[in-house]
Design a protein around this motif. Sequence first.
Motif, PDB file in Angstrom:
ATOM      1  N   PRO A  84       0.821  -1.215   0.000  1.00 13.66           N
ATOM      2  CA  PRO A  84       0.000   0.000   0.000  1.00 13.66           C
ATOM      3  C   PRO A  84       0.856   1.266   0.000  1.00 13.66           C
ATOM      4  N   VAL A  85       0.337   2.287  -0.680  1.00  8.16           N
ATOM      5  CA  VAL A  85       1.024   3.572  -0.777  1.00  8.16           C
ATOM      6  C   VAL A  85       0.000   4.671  -0.480  1.00  8.16           C
ATOM      7  N   ALA A  86       0.366   5.598   0.396  1.00 11.34           N
ATOM      8  CA  ALA A  86      -0.534   6.712   0.722  1.00 11.34           C
ATOM      9  C   ALA A  86      -0.376   7.803  -0.324  1.00 11.34           C
ATOM     10  N   GLY A  87      -1.503   8.310  -0.815  1.00  5.69           N
ATOM     11  CA  GLY A  87      -1.487   9.409  -1.765  1.00  5.69           C
ATOM     12  C   GLY A  87      -1.439  10.744  -1.036  1.00  5.69           C
ATOM     13  N   SER A  88      -1.351  11.817  -1.772  1.00  4.78           N
ATOM     14  CA  SER A  88      -1.305  13.149  -1.174  1.00  4.78           C
ATOM     15  C   SER A  88      -2.590  13.490  -0.425  1.00  4.78           C
ATOM     16  N   ASP A  89      -3.687  12.787  -0.749  1.00  9.90           N
ATOM     17  CA  ASP A  89      -4.953  13.006  -0.064  1.00  9.90           C
ATOM     18  C   ASP A  89      -5.097  12.151   1.199  1.00  9.90           C
ATOM     19  N   GLY A  90      -4.071  11.350   1.517  1.00  8.91           N
ATOM     20  CA  GLY A  90      -4.106  10.504   2.698  1.00  8.91           C
ATOM     21  C   GLY A  90      -4.751   9.152   2.462  1.00  8.91           C
ATOM     22  N   ARG A  91      -5.388   8.990   1.310  1.00 11.50           N
ATOM     23  CA  ARG A  91      -5.997   7.700   1.001  1.00 11.50           C
ATOM     24  C   ARG A  91      -4.913   6.717   0.572  1.00 11.50           C
ATOM     25  N   VAL A  92      -5.087   5.499   0.994  1.00  7.47           N
ATOM     26  CA  VAL A  92      -4.103   4.461   0.695  1.00  7.47           C
ATOM     27  C   VAL A  92      -4.558   3.682  -0.530  1.00  7.47           C
ATOM     28  N   ARG A  93      -3.599   3.411  -1.405  1.00 16.31           N
ATOM     29  CA  ARG A  93      -3.874   2.667  -2.632  1.00 16.31           C
ATOM     30  C   ARG A  93      -2.983   1.427  -2.671  1.00 16.31           C
ATOM     31  N   ALA A  94      -3.530   0.364  -3.232  1.00 15.90           N
ATOM     32  CA  ALA A  94      -2.753  -0.863  -3.403  1.00 15.90           C
ATOM     33  C   ALA A  94      -3.159  -1.508  -4.721  1.00 15.90           C
ATOM     34  N   GLU A  95      -2.174  -1.972  -5.476  1.00 13.33           N
ATOM     35  CA  GLU A  95      -2.454  -2.617  -6.752  1.00 13.33           C
ATOM     36  C   GLU A  95      -2.890  -4.060  -6.508  1.00 13.33           C
ATOM     37  N   VAL A  96      -4.000  -4.424  -7.137  1.00 14.62           N
ATOM     38  CA  VAL A  96      -4.559  -5.773  -7.027  1.00 14.62           C
ATOM     39  C   VAL A  96      -4.361  -6.458  -8.380  1.00 14.62           C
ATOM     40  N   THR A  97      -3.769  -7.651  -8.347  1.00 15.18           N
ATOM     41  CA  THR A  97      -3.548  -8.418  -9.566  1.00 15.18           C
ATOM     42  C   THR A  97      -4.301  -9.734  -9.472  1.00 15.18           C
ATOM     43  N   VAL A  98      -5.136  -9.996 -10.474  1.00  9.37           N
ATOM     44  CA  VAL A  98      -5.860 -11.265 -10.544  1.00  9.37           C
ATOM     45  C   VAL A  98      -5.307 -12.079 -11.702  1.00  9.37           C
ATOM     46  N   ARG A  99      -5.317 -13.409 -11.522  1.00  6.05           N
ATOM     47  CA  ARG A  99      -4.884 -14.328 -12.572  1.00  6.05           C
ATOM     48  C   ARG A  99      -6.063 -15.240 -12.884  1.00  6.05           C
ATOM     49  N   ASN A 100      -6.472 -15.251 -14.137  1.00 10.86           N
ATOM     50  CA  ASN A 100      -7.584 -16.102 -14.556  1.00 10.86           C
ATOM     51  C   ASN A 100      -7.028 -17.464 -14.943  1.00 10.86           C
ATOM     52  N   SER A 101      -7.172 -18.416 -14.029  1.00 14.54           N
ATOM     53  CA  SER A 101      -6.639 -19.760 -14.263  1.00 14.54           C
ATOM     54  C   SER A 101      -7.633 -20.667 -14.987  1.00 14.54           C
ATOM     55  N   ASP A 102      -8.770 -20.109 -15.416  1.00 14.06           N
ATOM     56  CA  ASP A 102      -9.783 -20.893 -16.115  1.00 14.06           C
ATOM     57  C   ASP A 102      -9.519 -20.852 -17.623  1.00 14.06           C
ATOM     58  N   ASP A 103     -10.304 -21.635 -18.374  1.00 16.94           N
ATOM     59  CA  ASP A 103     -10.119 -21.679 -19.827  1.00 16.94           C
ATOM     60  C   ASP A 103     -11.075 -20.774 -20.588  1.00 16.94           C
ATOM     61  N   SER A 104     -11.776 -19.870 -19.877  1.00 16.26           N
ATOM     62  CA  SER A 104     -12.615 -18.870 -20.544  1.00 16.26           C
ATOM     63  C   SER A 104     -12.519 -17.549 -19.775  1.00 16.26           C
ATOM     64  N   ALA A 105     -12.936 -16.471 -20.423  1.00 19.45           N
ATOM     65  CA  ALA A 105     -12.852 -15.133 -19.817  1.00 19.45           C
ATOM     66  C   ALA A 105     -13.800 -15.023 -18.620  1.00 19.45           C
ATOM     67  N   HIS A 106     -13.363 -14.314 -17.597  1.00 16.03           N
ATOM     68  CA  HIS A 106     -14.172 -14.108 -16.393  1.00 16.03           C
ATOM     69  C   HIS A 106     -13.899 -12.728 -15.817  1.00 16.03           C
ATOM     70  N   SER A 107     -14.802 -12.303 -14.940  1.00 19.68           N
ATOM     71  CA  SER A 107     -14.620 -11.079 -14.162  1.00 19.68           C
ATOM     72  C   SER A 107     -14.347 -11.479 -12.717  1.00 19.68           C
ATOM     73  N   PHE A 108     -13.801 -10.537 -11.961  1.00 19.16           N
ATOM     74  CA  PHE A 108     -13.427 -10.791 -10.573  1.00 19.16           C
ATOM     75  C   PHE A 108     -13.946  -9.675  -9.675  1.00 19.16           C
ATOM     76  N   ALA A 109     -14.299 -10.052  -8.454  1.00 20.02           N
ATOM     77  CA  ALA A 109     -14.616  -9.094  -7.391  1.00 20.02           C
ATOM     78  C   ALA A 109     -13.712  -9.463  -6.221  1.00 20.02           C
ATOM     79  N   VAL A 110     -12.962  -8.479  -5.742  1.00 21.32           N
ATOM     80  CA  VAL A 110     -11.971  -8.729  -4.696  1.00 21.32           C
ATOM     81  C   VAL A 110     -12.225  -7.788  -3.523  1.00 21.32           C
ATOM     82  N   GLN A 111     -12.349  -8.351  -2.327  1.00 25.01           N
ATOM     83  CA  GLN A 111     -12.461  -7.546  -1.108  1.00 25.01           C
ATOM     84  C   GLN A 111     -11.056  -7.363  -0.556  1.00 25.01           C
ATOM     85  N   VAL A 112     -10.644  -6.099  -0.446  1.00 22.25           N
ATOM     86  CA  VAL A 112      -9.330  -5.761   0.098  1.00 22.25           C
ATOM     87  C   VAL A 112      -9.545  -5.108   1.461  1.00 22.25           C
TER      88      VAL A 112
END
Length: 162
Positions: A84-112
């Motif tokens: 996580p990295v704090a921005g100038s506004d004090g909000r923290v940001r973190a990069e989320v990376t998903v890997r689709n291990s299935d054989d067709s396209a999908h969407s993801f919802a991630v709770q951080v």
Amino acid sequence: MAARHRTRWATGGAAVALALSAVLTGCSGDDTPADTASKAESAVASIASGASEAIESATAEAGRRLDDIQDGIDVKGDVKVGAPVAGSDGRVRAEVTVRNSDDSAHSFAVQVDFRSSGGDLVDTVIVTIDHVQAGESATATARSTHALSGDVRADVARAVRY
């Protein structure tokens, strides 16, 4: 959800200031330092309880939203969250990376979950990443709903592929 959660925190912060002000100005010359400390501790505990309830409410709402996803599959192991990295506004940001291990396209919802250095939950958000092709990875940014202070870490609480 984020606006309601953010409002609760802003209200909580104002309440802390008001409660501490009331405790400190309500001290008479007859109060001992122990009485003053006890009153302040009680006020802070009351406000902290309210903040804790707001976090619990946001976490429960996030869980409900993930549970509502039709045909969702738990894929927490296919998700990574960066430092996580704090921005100038004090909000923290973190990069989320998903890997689709299935054989067709999908969407993801991630709770951080954003946690303090002591492990306390201080914020939670859901990030969605749409149409990740089979065998591919994609990224999005999780952003706290309000300014966070101190050392904060980001954890993947849940992840659903649909």
